[in-house]
Design a protein around this motif. Sequence first.
Motif, PDB file in Angstrom:
ATOM      1  N   ARG A  68     -48.911 -28.672 -40.817  1.00 54.63           N
ATOM      2  CA  ARG A  68     -48.664 -29.864 -39.998  1.00 54.63           C
ATOM      3  C   ARG A  68     -48.380 -29.420 -38.569  1.00 54.63           C
ATOM      4  NH1 ARG A  68     -46.741 -35.238 -40.870  1.00 54.63           N
ATOM      5  NH2 ARG A  68     -46.945 -34.864 -43.104  1.00 54.63           N
ATOM      6  N   GLY A  69     -49.036 -30.010 -37.629  1.00 58.27           N
ATOM      7  CA  GLY A  69     -49.004 -29.549 -36.243  1.00 58.27           C
ATOM      8  C   GLY A  69     -47.606 -29.435 -35.656  1.00 58.27           C
ATOM      9  N   ALA A  70     -47.387 -28.370 -34.901  1.00 56.27           N
ATOM     10  CA  ALA A  70     -46.081 -28.153 -34.282  1.00 56.27           C
ATOM     11  C   ALA A  70     -45.765 -29.222 -33.255  1.00 56.27           C
ATOM     12  CB  ALA A  70     -46.032 -26.766 -33.638  1.00 56.27           C
ATOM     13  N   ASN A  71     -46.826 -29.866 -32.706  1.00 56.37           N
ATOM     14  CA  ASN A  71     -46.621 -30.900 -31.696  1.00 56.37           C
ATOM     15  C   ASN A  71     -46.460 -32.287 -32.302  1.00 56.37           C
ATOM     16  OD1 ASN A  71     -46.886 -29.027 -29.573  1.00 56.37           O
ATOM     17  ND2 ASN A  71     -49.120 -29.154 -29.680  1.00 56.37           N
ATOM     18  N   SER A  72     -46.396 -32.349 -33.627  1.00 57.70           N
ATOM     19  CA  SER A  72     -46.231 -33.628 -34.305  1.00 57.70           C
ATOM     20  C   SER A  72     -44.878 -34.233 -33.943  1.00 57.70           C
ATOM     21  CB  SER A  72     -46.324 -33.430 -35.824  1.00 57.70           C
ATOM     22  OG  SER A  72     -45.887 -34.583 -36.495  1.00 57.70           O
ATOM     23  N   PRO A  73     -44.830 -35.567 -33.759  1.00 56.84           N
ATOM     24  CA  PRO A  73     -43.543 -36.217 -33.448  1.00 56.84           C
ATOM     25  C   PRO A  73     -42.577 -36.185 -34.627  1.00 56.84           C
ATOM     26  CG  PRO A  73     -45.251 -37.870 -33.837  1.00 56.84           C
ATOM     27  CD  PRO A  73     -45.937 -36.531 -33.797  1.00 56.84           C
ATOM     28  N   GLN A  75     -41.303 -33.584 -36.013  1.00 58.07           N
ATOM     29  CA  GLN A  75     -40.605 -32.302 -36.044  1.00 58.07           C
ATOM     30  C   GLN A  75     -39.151 -32.485 -35.602  1.00 58.07           C
ATOM     31  OE1 GLN A  75     -41.921 -29.579 -37.277  1.00 58.07           O
ATOM     32  NE2 GLN A  75     -43.909 -30.555 -37.581  1.00 58.07           N
ATOM     33  N   PRO A  76     -38.202 -31.751 -36.205  1.00 56.06           N
ATOM     34  CA  PRO A  76     -38.369 -30.827 -37.333  1.00 56.06           C
ATOM     35  C   PRO A  76     -38.617 -31.588 -38.640  1.00 56.06           C
ATOM     36  CG  PRO A  76     -36.064 -30.994 -36.752  1.00 56.06           C
ATOM     37  CD  PRO A  76     -36.812 -31.801 -35.739  1.00 56.06           C
ATOM     38  N   LYS A 149     -37.843 -24.388 -31.640  1.00 56.01           N
ATOM     39  CA  LYS A 149     -38.645 -24.967 -30.554  1.00 56.01           C
ATOM     40  C   LYS A 149     -38.548 -26.481 -30.523  1.00 56.01           C
ATOM     41  CE  LYS A 149     -43.413 -25.199 -28.840  1.00 56.01           C
ATOM     42  NZ  LYS A 149     -44.822 -24.811 -29.092  1.00 56.01           N
ATOM     43  N   ASP A 150     -38.413 -27.086 -31.703  1.00 61.27           N
ATOM     44  CA  ASP A 150     -38.352 -28.543 -31.812  1.00 61.27           C
ATOM     45  C   ASP A 150     -37.036 -28.971 -32.462  1.00 61.27           C
ATOM     46  OD1 ASP A 150     -41.105 -29.252 -30.879  1.00 61.27           O
ATOM     47  OD2 ASP A 150     -41.649 -28.033 -32.625  1.00 61.27           O
ATOM     48  N   PRO A 151     -35.951 -28.983 -31.717  1.00 64.26           N
ATOM     49  CA  PRO A 151     -34.654 -29.338 -32.301  1.00 64.26           C
ATOM     50  C   PRO A 151     -34.554 -30.829 -32.604  1.00 64.26           C
ATOM     51  CG  PRO A 151     -34.441 -29.095 -29.935  1.00 64.26           C
ATOM     52  CD  PRO A 151     -35.846 -28.689 -30.275  1.00 64.26           C
TER      53      PRO A 151
END
Length: 276
Positions: A68-73, A75-76, A149-151
Motif C-alpha cells: 500500500r503506497g507510502a503516500n496513501s492518506p 498512513q500510518p 515518516k508518516d506519524p
Amino acid sequence: MSASVQSRAQSPAPSTAFNRYRHSLWLLTTRDLKVRYTTSFLGYFWSILDPLVMAAIYWVVFTQIFDRGANSPEQPYIVFLLTALLPWTWFNGTVSDATRAFTKEAKLIRSTKIPRTIWVARLVLSKGIEFIISIPVIIFFALVSLGTKDPAQLHWQVVFVPLAIVMQAALAYGVALIVAPLVVFFRDLERAVKLGLRFLFYASPIVYGLESVPAHLKPFIAVNPLSGILSLYRAAFFPAELNWLDVAVSAAFTVVILIVGFVVFRRTVPTVLKEI
C-alpha cells in the motif's frame, strides 16, 4: 456464582425503577467481567489480543505484500486499522454473544424477576468496557508512529468519539434485542448470524477507508449503519474519512433498528421464557 447473582438481584435495591435496573445491570456486567478476567492468566490482554493479531495480519498483507503506497492518506496504516477494528470487535462480540443470551443461563433467567432486557444490555456494556480499556492500544501505536515518516496526528475531530460510542452502543443493543429471542426459536440463526457478521466485516470500512470506495459502490456502503459510526472514530486521526451524510444515515438506521429491537423483544420474550 449463579446463586449469588440470584439472591443479590432479588434483594432490595434502590427505590426507583431506574435505579433498580441500573443496579442489576451493573451487577451482571461486573460479574461477566470478573469471570472473564479473574480466571484467565493473561486477563486484560485477551480483550486486545484478537483485534491486535487481526490488525497485524492485515498490516502485513496490505503494506508488506500488496505494498500500500507510502503516500496513501491512510498512513500510518496500523492506526488506521485499529481505529475501526477495535470498535468492530465490540459490535461483533456483542451480537455474537447475544445468540446465547437466553440459552446460556436459562435457569437463572427464569428464576429472577429482573427486566429481561438486562440480559442483553449487559452484553453491550461489558463489551463496551472492554473496548474502552483497549483504546490505549491505539494511543501506543500513534506514539510509536511519531518517529516514522508518516506519524499519526490527533485532530480536533476526536470530540466526536463519544458520539460514536453512543451510536454504536444503541446499534449493538438494537441488533442484540432482535437476535437474542429469535435464536431461541430458530437455532440455525446462530450460525446465520456468524456468517452475516463475517460478510458485514468486509462490507464495512474497516480494512479500507470510505475514500477508497469506488463511487458506484458508495451508496451500498453508506446504507451500512456501521459506516458512519466508524467514520466518527477514524476522524480523530483521519478527518478526511468523516462523512456527515453517512453519519446521518447511520443514525437513522440505528433508531429504526433500536425501535424494531424493542418491539420484537417485547412480543417474543413471554414465549421465550416458556421455551428455555
